[in-house]
Structures are given as C-alpha cells and as structure tokens.
Write a protein that holds these residues in place. Structure first.
Motif, PDB file in Angstrom:
ATOM      1  N   LYS A   1       0.789  -1.205   0.072  1.00 36.53           N
ATOM      2  CA  LYS A   1       0.033   0.055  -0.289  1.00 36.53           C
ATOM      3  C   LYS A   1       0.823   1.273   0.065  1.00 36.53           C
ATOM      4  O   LYS A   1       0.313   2.340  -0.076  1.00 36.53           O
ATOM      5  CB  LYS A   1      -1.034  -0.077   1.177  1.00 36.53           C
ATOM      6  CG  LYS A   1      -0.440   0.098   2.520  1.00 36.53           C
ATOM      7  CD  LYS A   1      -1.426   0.247   3.643  1.00 36.53           C
ATOM      8  CE  LYS A   1      -0.579   0.789   4.990  1.00 36.53           C
ATOM      9  NZ  LYS A   1      -1.678   1.049   6.028  1.00 36.53           N
TER      10      LYS A   1
ATOM     11  N   GLN B   1     -10.913   6.409   0.227  1.00 40.06           N
ATOM     12  CA  GLN B   1      -9.869   5.710   1.158  1.00 40.06           C
ATOM     13  C   GLN B   1      -9.182   6.594   2.253  1.00 40.06           C
ATOM     14  O   GLN B   1      -9.176   7.791   1.806  1.00 40.06           O
ATOM     15  CB  GLN B   1      -8.762   5.116   0.243  1.00 40.06           C
ATOM     16  CG  GLN B   1      -9.265   4.195  -0.845  1.00 40.06           C
ATOM     17  CD  GLN B   1      -9.739   2.654  -0.270  1.00 40.06           C
ATOM     18  OE1 GLN B   1      -8.865   2.159   0.400  1.00 40.06           O
ATOM     19  NE2 GLN B   1     -11.166   2.646  -0.225  1.00 40.06           N
ATOM     20  N   ASP B   2      -8.569   6.109   3.111  1.00 39.89           N
ATOM     21  CA  ASP B   2      -7.868   6.891   4.006  1.00 39.89           C
ATOM     22  C   ASP B   2      -6.456   6.952   3.494  1.00 39.89           C
ATOM     23  O   ASP B   2      -5.826   5.909   3.494  1.00 39.89           O
ATOM     24  CB  ASP B   2      -7.752   6.066   5.443  1.00 39.89           C
ATOM     25  CG  ASP B   2      -8.904   6.389   6.123  1.00 39.89           C
ATOM     26  OD1 ASP B   2      -9.837   7.508   6.293  1.00 39.89           O
ATOM     27  OD2 ASP B   2      -9.919   5.149   6.504  1.00 39.89           O
TER      28      ASP B   2
ATOM     29  N   LYS C   1       1.625  -0.030   9.305  1.00 39.17           N
ATOM     30  CA  LYS C   1       0.998  -1.159   9.286  1.00 39.17           C
ATOM     31  C   LYS C   1       0.032  -1.469   8.332  1.00 39.17           C
ATOM     32  O   LYS C   1      -0.474  -0.441   7.849  1.00 39.17           O
ATOM     33  CB  LYS C   1       0.333  -1.330  10.935  1.00 39.17           C
ATOM     34  CG  LYS C   1       1.327  -0.919  11.891  1.00 39.17           C
ATOM     35  CD  LYS C   1       0.544  -1.278  13.247  1.00 39.17           C
ATOM     36  CE  LYS C   1       1.552  -0.873  14.414  1.00 39.17           C
ATOM     37  NZ  LYS C   1       0.809  -0.926  15.761  1.00 39.17           N
ATOM     38  N   PRO C   2      -0.546  -2.720   8.172  1.00 42.00           N
ATOM     39  CA  PRO C   2      -1.459  -3.133   7.148  1.00 42.00           C
ATOM     40  C   PRO C   2      -2.747  -2.349   7.069  1.00 42.00           C
ATOM     41  O   PRO C   2      -3.290  -1.844   6.156  1.00 42.00           O
ATOM     42  CB  PRO C   2      -1.943  -4.709   7.356  1.00 42.00           C
ATOM     43  CG  PRO C   2      -0.642  -5.092   7.916  1.00 42.00           C
ATOM     44  CD  PRO C   2      -0.148  -3.911   8.850  1.00 42.00           C
ATOM     45  N   SER C   3      -3.358  -1.815   8.471  1.00 47.89           N
ATOM     46  CA  SER C   3      -4.379  -0.784   8.113  1.00 47.89           C
ATOM     47  C   SER C   3      -4.396   0.396   9.195  1.00 47.89           C
ATOM     48  O   SER C   3      -5.431   1.047   9.222  1.00 47.89           O
ATOM     49  CB  SER C   3      -5.581  -2.111   8.665  1.00 47.89           C
ATOM     50  OG  SER C   3      -5.533  -2.405  10.175  1.00 47.89           O
ATOM     51  N   GLU C   4      -3.047   0.613   9.540  1.00 46.23           N
ATOM     52  CA  GLU C   4      -2.873   1.728  10.210  1.00 46.23           C
ATOM     53  C   GLU C   4      -1.572   2.426   9.933  1.00 46.23           C
ATOM     54  O   GLU C   4      -0.473   1.701   9.489  1.00 46.23           O
ATOM     55  CB  GLU C   4      -2.743   1.436  11.734  1.00 46.23           C
ATOM     56  CG  GLU C   4      -4.120   0.824  12.407  1.00 46.23           C
ATOM     57  CD  GLU C   4      -4.203   0.378  13.802  1.00 46.23           C
ATOM     58  OE1 GLU C   4      -4.963   0.737  14.371  1.00 46.23           O
ATOM     59  OE2 GLU C   4      -3.146  -0.183  13.982  1.00 46.23           O
TER      60      GLU C   4
ATOM     61  N   PRO D   1      -6.021   5.390  11.143  1.00 53.97           N
ATOM     62  CA  PRO D   1      -6.530   4.577  10.161  1.00 53.97           C
ATOM     63  C   PRO D   1      -5.841   4.800   8.851  1.00 53.97           C
ATOM     64  O   PRO D   1      -5.717   5.682   8.410  1.00 53.97           O
ATOM     65  CB  PRO D   1      -8.166   4.391  10.180  1.00 53.97           C
ATOM     66  CG  PRO D   1      -8.080   5.870  10.790  1.00 53.97           C
ATOM     67  CD  PRO D   1      -7.230   5.960  11.625  1.00 53.97           C
ATOM     68  N   ASN D   2      -5.907   3.661   8.109  1.00 54.43           N
ATOM     69  CA  ASN D   2      -5.063   3.882   6.883  1.00 54.43           C
ATOM     70  C   ASN D   2      -5.197   3.049   5.793  1.00 54.43           C
ATOM     71  O   ASN D   2      -4.720   1.847   6.165  1.00 54.43           O
ATOM     72  CB  ASN D   2      -3.575   4.170   7.157  1.00 54.43           C
ATOM     73  CG  ASN D   2      -2.726   4.489   5.969  1.00 54.43           C
ATOM     74  OD1 ASN D   2      -2.007   3.691   5.456  1.00 54.43           O
ATOM     75  ND2 ASN D   2      -2.861   5.499   5.068  1.00 54.43           N
ATOM     76  N   ASP D   3      -5.346   3.086   4.436  1.00 53.62           N
ATOM     77  CA  ASP D   3      -5.547   2.501   3.430  1.00 53.62           C
ATOM     78  C   ASP D   3      -4.231   2.600   2.490  1.00 53.62           C
ATOM     79  O   ASP D   3      -3.874   1.369   2.150  1.00 53.62           O
ATOM     80  CB  ASP D   3      -6.840   2.599   2.790  1.00 53.62           C
ATOM     81  CG  ASP D   3      -7.814   2.405   3.458  1.00 53.62           C
ATOM     82  OD1 ASP D   3      -8.163   1.268   3.804  1.00 53.62           O
ATOM     83  OD2 ASP D   3      -8.870   3.307   3.636  1.00 53.62           O
ATOM     84  N   TYR D   4      -3.570   3.753   2.304  1.00 55.08           N
ATOM     85  CA  TYR D   4      -2.725   3.812   1.329  1.00 55.08           C
ATOM     86  C   TYR D   4      -1.575   5.052   2.036  1.00 55.08           C
ATOM     87  O   TYR D   4      -2.272   6.037   2.690  1.00 55.08           O
ATOM     88  CB  TYR D   4      -3.048   4.465  -0.039  1.00 55.08           C
ATOM     89  CG  TYR D   4      -3.579   3.238  -0.572  1.00 55.08           C
ATOM     90  CD1 TYR D   4      -3.184   2.324  -1.486  1.00 55.08           C
ATOM     91  CD2 TYR D   4      -5.230   3.104  -0.785  1.00 55.08           C
ATOM     92  CE1 TYR D   4      -3.620   1.394  -2.120  1.00 55.08           C
ATOM     93  CE2 TYR D   4      -5.644   2.274  -1.597  1.00 55.08           C
ATOM     94  CZ  TYR D   4      -5.146   1.180  -2.262  1.00 55.08           C
ATOM     95  OH  TYR D   4      -5.618   0.194  -2.893  1.00 55.08           O
TER      96      TYR D   4
END
Length: 320
Positions: free
Chosen positions: A141, A155-156, A222-225, A238-241
């Motif tokens: 990501k 997306q975040d 991290k995968p989602s943060e 929180p994070n997507d990319y």
C-alpha cells in the motif's frame, strides 16, 4: 567505438544529442525507460512551474495551450523533437556498469556492451526515491510515486511531505473523494510550492477538509494503520494507502563506479568544471539535475539546457 555515449534520455540528454547531430559525431543515448522517463512518471495532471519557452531545447519552439504547459504537452514536445531530428536512442536499456580503462570508457547495459571516447551523464534523479527507513515501508500500500487520484477515492490516505508533488497529490485526492492526511516534518507547507497552489492547500487545511500534522513524522506503517510522532505525542491513524513523496536522489553508485569525486557534505555534489561540465574524470561530462547531487532543486530544464552547448563546445577541441 562511439565518440560519445549519453546516459539518460530526458530533455537534457536529448539536447546533448542534438548538439552531436549538428557535428555528425558518432553517439548514442542509453535510456533505462521510456523517452523522457522522468516526465512520463510525473502525475498525469501536472502543470509545470516554468513557461513553455523556458522548456525549449535548441531553440525549437514549444507551443502550449496555456503559458505553463502540462505533462502531456511536454511529452508531445520532446517526443516530436526526438523523432523529427532522428536522434539515436536506445530505450529500455539500462546501464549496469560504467568504467574507464586507459583512454576509453566501457559501458555495460542489460543488453550489450559499448566502448566510447567520452560519456555524458544526464541521468537526472527521479528514479531512486528517498526511503523513509521505517517498519512497513515495503508494504504494497506504500508508494513513492503519485500518478492520479482515482485509486484513492473513498480511502484513508497519508501523504508524506509538503513539496509541490505532495500538495498536488493531497488536493487531487481530496477532490476525488479521498480522506487525506498530510504528515509534514516542517512547521508549514513548503515555500517552494507553486504560488497559485499554496493558498489552496493552506485554506483546505485551515477549514479542516484536509488534516495536516506539522513537525511530525511517520514512524511505522501497518496493514491498516499508520503510526506517527507529533508534538502532542504518538498517534495511530486508520490507513489504506501511504503516498510518501519524500524526494529522490541521483544514482550515486554509477558516479562512484567511474570515479567521480563527491563533496564530503550531505549534498554529495559531484566535482565538475562549470565552464565545460567535465568531471574530475577526463572525458566524462555531467549535464542537468545530476550536477546538484542531493540538492535536486538547484537545476531544472530551463537553467541546465545550456549544459549541452558547453559540453559540445569543449568536445570540439578533441573530436573536431
């Protein structure tokens, strides 16, 4: 045996080739990617800071719809210059080794080997990003390049940096429906940001449309943060990319291979003669952005296109 091998097929490499064509020298450009590969990798909607006449090479007119051309207009211009002048260029051929033995250079690529009396390095700096050096940077990501906003809609998205590219990405992604957070090491948006864009990003931050953490840095992905360090302590978002537009650097490995001296400071500026562009290695010339080392904002197309003529004028003394 070539008279000259030009490494790098961007605008300055093309300008050097045009000087070779005028003098009927035996030369070739070696380009690791597409023609003007760095420009090709710019964001699709990018507008240049410079006006079109300042991007011209060899006094060949560059006509654009607006005073400041966009990426597609620049690609069209340099493509036309290259094809109409039938410059000799090998695309998608990357240089893997460069060395000098006795009085000539050996250039080994992913396809073959060349020998040349002289070499011009016009490789720019856009191909090697400055890494963050943190855990999670290699996750799928994370990217160090920004092309367009559509994939980030809804997306975040964390944007790292506050340069022109970072600001452009933040605004475009927000306008396409992305939830944008900027993480900036400094205390404000960069002063070099285009004057017509800087007020826009500041207003979006002030109104809360885009979140910005200043004097802050990403410390883990991290995968989602994403974990960031701020003046108010550590925060997990929180994070997507992650779009880490932290700048780029020249290919110092190539410079070291051939024996070009670099300054001892963090800039790592290569040694060269400003009147001839010849480096400390006889017969090896530097052109364009690479002359600044890590100071990648010193040289642009508009102020380095003269390098081609300086090099050609000096080479005339040996090549005729």
């Amino acid at each position: 045996m070539k008279d000259i091998v030009i490494i790098g097929g961007g605008p300055i490499g093309i300008a050097c080739a045009l000087e070779c064509e005028k003098r009927k020298w035996n030369y070739v450009i070696l380009e690791k990617g597409a023609l003007t590969n760095s420009l090709y990798n710019y964001p699709k909607n990018m507008t240049f800071f410079s006006t079109s006449e300042k991007l011209e090479i060899d006094a060949i007119p560059f006509i654009s719809k607006n005073p400041k051309p966009n990426r597609d207009e620049a690609l069209e211009y340099y493509r036309r210059v290259a094809t109409s002048n039938a410059i000799k260029i090998h695309l998608y051929e990357s240089v893997e080794q460069l060395k000098k033995t006795n009085h000539y250079f050996t250039i080994t690529t992913n396809k073959t080997t060349y020998q040349s009396k002289n070499v011009i390095l016009a490789t720019g700096f856009y191909d090697i990003p400055n890494d963050l050096g943190i855990p999670g940077e290699n996750l799928p990501k994370v990217t160090h390049y920004y092309k367009e906003a559509h994939p980030y809609s809804m997306q975040d998205v964390i944007i790292v940096g506050a340069s022109n590219s970072s600001v452009d990405a933040a605004l475009e992604i927000w306008r396409k429906g992305g939830r944008v957070t900027m993480v900036v090491r400094g205390e404000t948006i960069g002063e070099r940001v285009k004057y017509w864009v800087r007020p826009d990003i500041i207003n979006r931050i002030d109104e809360g449309s885009i979140t910005a953490y200043f004097n802050s840095e990403v410390i883990e992905i991290k995968p989602s943060e994403v974990v960031i360090r701020t003046p108010d302590g550590t925060k997990t978002l929180p994070n997507d990319y992650v779009v880490a537009l932290t700048g780029y650097k020249p290919n110092f490995d190539l410079l070291n291979q051939v024996g070009i001296s670099l300054s001892d400071d963090a800039i790592k500026r290569p040694v060269y003669n400003e009147n001839t562009m010849e480096s400390n290695v006889e017969g090896l010339y530097l052109a364009g952005v690479i002359c600044g080392g890590m100071e990648t904002h010193k040289w642009f197309i508009e102020n380095s296109r003269i390098h081609a003529k300086l090099i050609a004028n000096h080479l005339e003394q040996t090549l005729g």
